[in-house]
Design a protein around this motif. Structure first.
Motif, PDB file in Angstrom:
ATOM      1  N   LYS A  21      47.029 -47.682  33.669  1.00  3.88           N
ATOM      2  CA  LYS A  21      46.958 -47.185  32.286  1.00  3.88           C
ATOM      3  C   LYS A  21      47.981 -47.908  31.404  1.00  3.88           C
ATOM      4  CE  LYS A  21      46.423 -44.548  28.718  1.00  3.88           C
ATOM      5  NZ  LYS A  21      45.228 -44.511  27.914  1.00  3.88           N
ATOM      6  N   ILE A  58      58.605 -55.539  14.678  1.00  9.61           N
ATOM      7  CA  ILE A  58      57.515 -54.663  14.252  1.00  9.61           C
ATOM      8  C   ILE A  58      56.584 -54.361  15.419  1.00  9.61           C
ATOM      9  CG2 ILE A  58      55.425 -54.581  12.810  1.00  9.61           C
ATOM     10  CD1 ILE A  58      57.004 -55.895  10.603  1.00  9.61           C
ATOM     11  N   GLN A  62      55.652 -50.767  17.511  1.00  8.74           N
ATOM     12  CA  GLN A  62      54.290 -50.335  17.852  1.00  8.74           C
ATOM     13  C   GLN A  62      54.155 -50.069  19.354  1.00  8.74           C
ATOM     14  OE1 GLN A  62      50.953 -49.517  17.158  1.00  8.74           O
ATOM     15  NE2 GLN A  62      52.001 -48.927  15.292  1.00  8.74           N
ATOM     16  N   LYS A  65      55.648 -46.761  20.143  1.00  7.70           N
ATOM     17  CA  LYS A  65      54.811 -45.654  19.659  1.00  7.70           C
ATOM     18  C   LYS A  65      53.561 -45.499  20.518  1.00  7.70           C
ATOM     19  CE  LYS A  65      56.045 -45.958  14.741  1.00  7.70           C
ATOM     20  NZ  LYS A  65      55.527 -46.477  13.475  1.00  7.70           N
ATOM     21  N   GLN A  66      52.946 -46.621  20.843  1.00  2.13           N
ATOM     22  CA  GLN A  66      51.727 -46.553  21.649  1.00  2.13           C
ATOM     23  C   GLN A  66      52.034 -45.950  23.018  1.00  2.13           C
ATOM     24  OE1 GLN A  66      48.660 -47.057  20.755  1.00  2.13           O
ATOM     25  NE2 GLN A  66      48.982 -47.984  18.753  1.00  2.13           N
ATOM     26  N   ARG A  69      52.595 -42.105  22.826  1.00  4.10           N
ATOM     27  CA  ARG A  69      51.448 -41.204  22.641  1.00  4.10           C
ATOM     28  C   ARG A  69      50.604 -41.089  23.901  1.00  4.10           C
ATOM     29  NH1 ARG A  69      46.874 -44.499  19.989  1.00  4.10           N
ATOM     30  NH2 ARG A  69      46.528 -42.907  18.416  1.00  4.10           N
ATOM     31  N   CYS A  70      50.937 -41.858  24.924  1.00  4.76           N
ATOM     32  CA  CYS A  70      50.232 -41.768  26.199  1.00  4.76           C
ATOM     33  C   CYS A  70      50.582 -40.459  26.903  1.00  4.76           C
ATOM     34  CB  CYS A  70      50.731 -42.877  27.103  1.00  4.76           C
ATOM     35  SG  CYS A  70      49.597 -44.143  27.357  1.00  4.76           S
ATOM     36  N   VAL A  71      49.580 -39.731  27.304  1.00  3.86           N
ATOM     37  CA  VAL A  71      49.821 -38.435  27.931  1.00  3.86           C
ATOM     38  C   VAL A  71      50.608 -38.579  29.239  1.00  3.86           C
ATOM     39  CG1 VAL A  71      48.660 -36.442  28.978  1.00  3.86           C
ATOM     40  CG2 VAL A  71      47.803 -37.401  26.841  1.00  3.86           C
ATOM     41  N   VAL A  73      52.898 -40.678  29.906  1.00  2.64           N
ATOM     42  CA  VAL A  73      54.270 -41.130  29.676  1.00  2.64           C
ATOM     43  C   VAL A  73      55.125 -39.921  29.298  1.00  2.64           C
ATOM     44  CG1 VAL A  73      55.773 -42.524  28.211  1.00  2.64           C
ATOM     45  CG2 VAL A  73      53.589 -43.449  29.002  1.00  2.64           C
TER      46      VAL A  73
ATOM     47  N   SER B 121      41.138 -46.965  27.763  1.00  4.77           N
ATOM     48  CA  SER B 121      41.608 -47.554  26.513  1.00  4.77           C
ATOM     49  C   SER B 121      40.831 -47.039  25.302  1.00  4.77           C
ATOM     50  CB  SER B 121      41.501 -49.077  26.586  1.00  4.77           C
ATOM     51  OG  SER B 121      40.150 -49.455  26.678  1.00  4.77           O
ATOM     52  N   CYS B 123      39.907 -43.544  24.937  1.00  5.57           N
ATOM     53  CA  CYS B 123      39.938 -42.085  24.784  1.00  5.57           C
ATOM     54  C   CYS B 123      41.377 -41.624  24.697  1.00  5.57           C
ATOM     55  CB  CYS B 123      39.210 -41.392  25.922  1.00  5.57           C
ATOM     56  SG  CYS B 123      40.031 -41.531  27.501  1.00  5.57           S
ATOM     57  N   LYS B 124      41.546 -40.356  24.377  1.00  9.69           N
ATOM     58  CA  LYS B 124      42.901 -39.840  24.245  1.00  9.69           C
ATOM     59  C   LYS B 124      43.521 -39.638  25.622  1.00  9.69           C
ATOM     60  CE  LYS B 124      45.519 -36.387  21.676  1.00  9.69           C
ATOM     61  NZ  LYS B 124      45.465 -35.161  20.888  1.00  9.69           N
ATOM     62  N   ARG B 150      46.619 -35.486  16.907  1.00  9.20           N
ATOM     63  CA  ARG B 150      45.462 -36.225  16.406  1.00  9.20           C
ATOM     64  C   ARG B 150      44.358 -36.001  17.418  1.00  9.20           C
ATOM     65  NH1 ARG B 150      44.922 -42.797  15.596  1.00  9.20           N
ATOM     66  NH2 ARG B 150      42.697 -42.797  15.276  1.00  9.20           N
ATOM     67  N   TYR B 180      53.123 -34.604  26.855  1.00 10.15           N
ATOM     68  CA  TYR B 180      52.308 -34.379  25.666  1.00 10.15           C
ATOM     69  C   TYR B 180      52.810 -33.190  24.874  1.00 10.15           C
ATOM     70  CZ  TYR B 180      48.291 -33.652  22.647  1.00 10.15           C
ATOM     71  OH  TYR B 180      47.488 -33.494  21.545  1.00 10.15           O
ATOM     72  N   ASP B 301      49.885 -38.967  13.668  1.00  8.73           N
ATOM     73  CA  ASP B 301      50.027 -39.913  14.763  1.00  8.73           C
ATOM     74  C   ASP B 301      51.079 -40.954  14.383  1.00  8.73           C
ATOM     75  OD1 ASP B 301      49.706 -41.657  16.857  1.00  8.73           O
ATOM     76  OD2 ASP B 301      47.807 -42.489  16.127  1.00  8.73           O
ATOM     77  N   ALA B 302      52.242 -40.877  15.013  1.00  8.17           N
ATOM     78  CA  ALA B 302      53.332 -41.797  14.670  1.00  8.17           C
ATOM     79  C   ALA B 302      52.892 -43.250  14.810  1.00  8.17           C
ATOM     80  CB  ALA B 302      54.544 -41.522  15.562  1.00  8.17           C
ATOM     81  N   ALA B 303      51.988 -43.498  15.754  1.00 10.04           N
ATOM     82  CA  ALA B 303      51.560 -44.873  15.993  1.00 10.04           C
ATOM     83  C   ALA B 303      50.694 -45.416  14.856  1.00 10.04           C
ATOM     84  CB  ALA B 303      50.808 -44.970  17.318  1.00 10.04           C
ATOM     85  N   SER B 304      50.201 -44.546  13.984  1.00  8.97           N
ATOM     86  CA  SER B 304      49.407 -45.023  12.852  1.00  8.97           C
ATOM     87  C   SER B 304      50.289 -45.449  11.681  1.00  8.97           C
ATOM     88  CB  SER B 304      48.447 -43.929  12.365  1.00  8.97           C
ATOM     89  OG  SER B 304      47.421 -43.759  13.306  1.00  8.97           O
ATOM     90  N   ILE B 305      51.563 -45.097  11.757  1.00 12.97           N
ATOM     91  CA  ILE B 305      52.467 -45.397  10.646  1.00 12.97           C
ATOM     92  C   ILE B 305      53.114 -46.764  10.861  1.00 12.97           C
ATOM     93  CG2 ILE B 305      54.593 -44.687   9.495  1.00 12.97           C
ATOM     94  CD1 ILE B 305      53.760 -41.787   9.973  1.00 12.97           C
ATOM     95  N   SER B 306      53.077 -47.574   9.817  1.00 13.07           N
ATOM     96  CA  SER B 306      53.623 -48.937   9.873  1.00 13.07           C
ATOM     97  C   SER B 306      52.941 -49.797  10.926  1.00 13.07           C
ATOM     98  CB  SER B 306      55.139 -48.921  10.087  1.00 13.07           C
ATOM     99  OG  SER B 306      55.786 -48.456   8.928  1.00 13.07           O
ATOM    100  N   LYS B 307      51.704 -49.474  11.252  1.00 12.30           N
ATOM    101  CA  LYS B 307      50.967 -50.316  12.201  1.00 12.30           C
ATOM    102  C   LYS B 307      50.374 -51.517  11.470  1.00 12.30           C
ATOM    103  CE  LYS B 307      47.077 -48.767  13.961  1.00 12.30           C
ATOM    104  NZ  LYS B 307      46.232 -47.922  14.831  1.00 12.30           N
ATOM    105  N   VAL B 310      53.513 -51.981   6.203  1.00 15.65           N
ATOM    106  CA  VAL B 310      54.880 -51.489   6.352  1.00 15.65           C
ATOM    107  C   VAL B 310      55.120 -50.393   5.316  1.00 15.65           C
ATOM    108  CG1 VAL B 310      57.325 -52.078   6.321  1.00 15.65           C
ATOM    109  CG2 VAL B 310      55.657 -53.678   7.264  1.00 15.65           C
TER     110      VAL B 310
END
Lengths: 168, 571
Positions: A21, A58, A62, A65-66, A69-71, A73, B121, B123-124, B150, B180, B301-307, B310
């Protein structure tokens, strides 16, 4: 944008598919990782990974953050700017050695605090536990002296936050 | 209690009374357990891809979690497109896939695939259940993960022997997941910073995405716009966040956005965006996007910010919570000059299809706007979707279902089935093209079997129209593989303007009739009303309204690839 070497540690669930994963996530987002090591922690349900990347600010944000958000992790630790101990295990096998070569290898080992862990008439294995950068230097040195006669296996960095203020 | 029985118990505990299922060898036990569960309906679509789109339409239109139940192997892989669709658009789904018994896993058994590996890759969360003991916990977590934070699709892969194994009948009441923890608060300091930036703005603008619709923040969003007096633009997914008829609403932003929206974003000095990912469809040339603006961004979703863009002030929070907090601090702003400027753009450059004569999508959609009270509209992907997003008037959220992120053809019709099942009192209209409708046309059987009076608008131009439009505008009219009227007897690269084309296949009217549905074909503007009246006569079956439109009608305005948002081709 400045690209530099960075390390993160991850606590993840210790179960089937988690490594896939994480590596799949990084690959899917086109983040190129230099090293990834993983092993069980004191809690057998948790593994800890150390990931080394050469990356800009930058993209690195990312990545964190990615991963966060992984369950699977549990925690992401950014090791940039943190005092850490960081080491990598490296084996170098030198072949077709003359006696003179062997003496040279033992001398190098003494000078650089390496360990000769195995040898026979023609071959020597040296073990080296240093930082990734220092290991790069060792490989360059051996490559220079024993051209086309070395075989390298390295394990990727593992890192742990320091107790004292000593770095690495 | 058997594994299958705890699955049924989990569905009950989670308030599920409708499952979208397609049985098979490794799911047969679960279907057997559902046989006696009279409080849970199982809908049987005719293809698993349509099945998951239906569950998706159900979830989007009701706000509940959609549940899919399919077998291993091809049953599971047929869900893949739908999982990715739901993932992009943050739709809560729990997809239960049967799996070969544990002992056979990894042996390339009949109908075995690593569906967790395949869907990881897109799905949540995806997980294989490996013991009977963990089954109830994993099911509880699946529902929790799908609908919180989200939202998104969760895959739970359950080997057949675990379905059959006996174990505890206890279903957990809560979850405790160390990996989570969705964000449930708002950082007030960041809110205050945002307000202070907003107060200084001379040309502020709200950019609203799907996040506002998902968090049911529509009332709050309207109040926020009205309190501050700041104009609002939306993404496709954000449409409906405030009523489309609201005077402060300027339309959609993006490569097919309105003149006013695209110019406003290019000229604003503070862009206050809520619940959007700044997808490339809305930004145009990214380096020039909102180039003079400070950007505030709220996203759960923090990952959507500044992706992609900026951001100056990031706020990680649920849209509704954040807007409620904002409302405590925002004052009315003195921005009359700016507002009158954007209103002038809105008035002077409306989107229209006046260059095309006779029956146009604009006229069909305006008819819907004027004659239906809060219908649920689903779309497919392509020109039909773009026209729908341009012309449809919405009053609220959960009313407009479209595959915004993935852009999945074949979505609209099955999503309409799910929407109707979830909202039996609402009029449900699907708007498709002649290409997309054929990707899941087999669902006519499902809709007829379930007596669903859907209105299925098929905008037929005989082309994969959106690609054809691009070929016309940017590929020297080389219509490569986009003509759906093509037959072997045609010239290979036909540029025939004589309209001497072979008859279109299928005949949608006859096709509808063969399914015991209804069909009507219209070619003129005057026939629109009659067609909808014809559809209204059928209370227990779907009606296809095939609308033959000008073959080469285009969607305008359009921002060509690589251009800035205000560099639009208007018509």
């Amino acid at each position: 944008m400045e690209v530099k070497k960075r390390y993160i540690s991850l606590y993840v669930e210790n179960r089937i598919g988690v490594l896939a994963k994480i590596s799949g996530l990084l690959a899917g987002k086109s983040y190129n990782l230099d090293t990834l090591t993983v092993g069980e922690t004191e809690d057998p349900t948790v593994s800890r990974m150390t990931i080394g990347l050469t990356i800009d600010d930058i993209t690195f944000e990312q990545v964190k953050k990615q991963l966060n958000r992984c369950v699977v992790v549990i925690k992401v630790i950014d090791l940039s700017g943190v005092k850490i101990h960081k080491k990598e295990l490296l084996f170098i096998k030198v072949s077709s050695c003359s006696e003179k070569d062997k003496a040279e290898i033992f001398r190098i080992a003494q000078a650089f605090d390496l360990e000769v862990i195995d040898y026979d008439r023609r071959r020597v294995i040296v073990q080296c536990v240093k930082t990734e950068g220092a290991n790069n230097d060792m490989i360059a040195l051996f490559n220079d002296i024993f051209v086309n006669r070395i075989e390298v296996v390295r394990g990727g960095s593992v890192a742990m936050e320091a107790i004292s203020t000593q770095d690495q | 209690m058997k594994g299958t029985e705890i699955i049924v118990k989990a569905l009950r505990e989670e308030g599920v009374n409708l499952v979208f299922g397609y049985p098979g060898g490794q799911a047969i036990d679960i279907f057997d357990a559902l046989y006696e569960a009279e409080d849970i309906d199982v809908v049987l679509p005719r293809h698993e891809q349509a099945l998951i789109h239906a569950a998706d339409g159900y979830a989007r239109s009701t706000g509940k979690t959609g549940v899919c139940l399919v077998t291993s192997g091809p049953g599971a892989t047929n869900l893949v497109t739908g999982i990715a669709t739901a993932n992009y658009d943050s739709v809560p789904l729990v997809c239960i896939t049967g799996q070969v018994p544990l002992g056979l896993m990894g042996n390339d058994a009949f109908q075995e695939v690593d569906i967790v590996g395949i869907t990881n890759s897109i799905c949540k969360y995806a997980v294989t259940v490996r013991t009977r003991e963990e089954l109830p916990r994993i099911l509880k977590e699946a529902f929790y993960i799908a609908r919180t934070g989200r939202p998104g699709p969760v895959v739970v892969d359950i080997p057949k022997d675990i379905q059959q194994a006996l174990g505890s009948d206890e279903y957990p009441s809560g979850v405790n997941m160390r990996g989570y923890k969705p964000n449930e608060s708002v950082h007030v300091g960041q809110i205050k910073k945002a307000v202070s930036m907003l107060k200084k703005a001379k040309k502020p603008l709200f950019l609203v995405g799907g996040g506002v619709n998902i968090s049911n923040a529509n009332e709050q969003m309207k109040t926020l716009a009205e309190t501050t007096g700041v104009p609002v633009i939306t993404t496709i997914m954000g449409k409906g966040a405030i009523p489309s008829s609201h005077e402060l609403y300027l339309g959609n932003i993006g490569i097919h956005g309105s003149y006013a929206a695209n110019h406003a974003v290019s000229e604003c000095d503070v862009l206050f965006s809520i619940g959007t990912r700044f997808n490339d469809r809305i930004t145009g040339k990214i380096s020039e996007f909102a180039k003079d603006a400070k950007i505030i961004h709220i996203d759960v979703d923090a990952a959507s910010i500044s992706k992609n863009i900026v951001v100056d002030i990031p706020i990680v929070a649920d849209a509704k919570l954040a807007i409620e907090k904002l409302l405590e601090y925002v004052p009315p702003l003195k921005i009359e000059k700016w507002v009158s400027q954007v209103m002038e753009w809105k008035k002077d450059y409306p989107i229209h299809m006046e260059n095309y004569h006779g029956l146009t999508p604009e006229k069909i959609i305006r008819y819907i706007n004027e004659n239906f009270d809060r219908p649920i509209i689903t779309t497919d992907v392509g020109q039909n979707q773009l026209w729908a997003t341009q012309y449809i008037q919405l009053d609220s959220n959960r009313q407009f279902l479209t595959s915004g992120g993935l852009g999945t053809m074949g979505y609209g019709f099955p999503a309409a089935i799910g929407a109707k099942l979830g909202n039996p009192e609402s009029t449900v209209i699907s708007i498709s093209g002649d290409g997309g409708i054929q990707m899941n046309i087999q669902e006519l059987a499902t809709a007829v079997a379930l007596e669903l009076p859907l209105i299925l608008i098929v905008i037929n131009n005989g082309y994969l129209g959106n690609v054809r439009q691009w070929q016309e505008l940017f590929y020297q009219k080389r219509y490569s593989s986009t003509c759906l009227a093509y037959r072997k007897s045609c010239q290979r690269n036909c540029m025939d303007k004589s309209k001497n084309c072979p008859a279109y296949i299928p005949d949608f009217v006859k096709l509808a009739e063969s399914y015991e549905a209804y069909g009507i074909r219209i070619t003129k503007e005057e026939e629109i009303e009659g067609a909808f009246r014809y559809a209204a006569e059928h209370k227990n079956a779907p009606t296809i309204i095939e609308c033959i439109i000008e073959r080469e009608a285009n969607v305008y305005p359009i921002v060509p690839t690589g251009k800035t948002l205000d560099d639009m081709i208007m018509d």
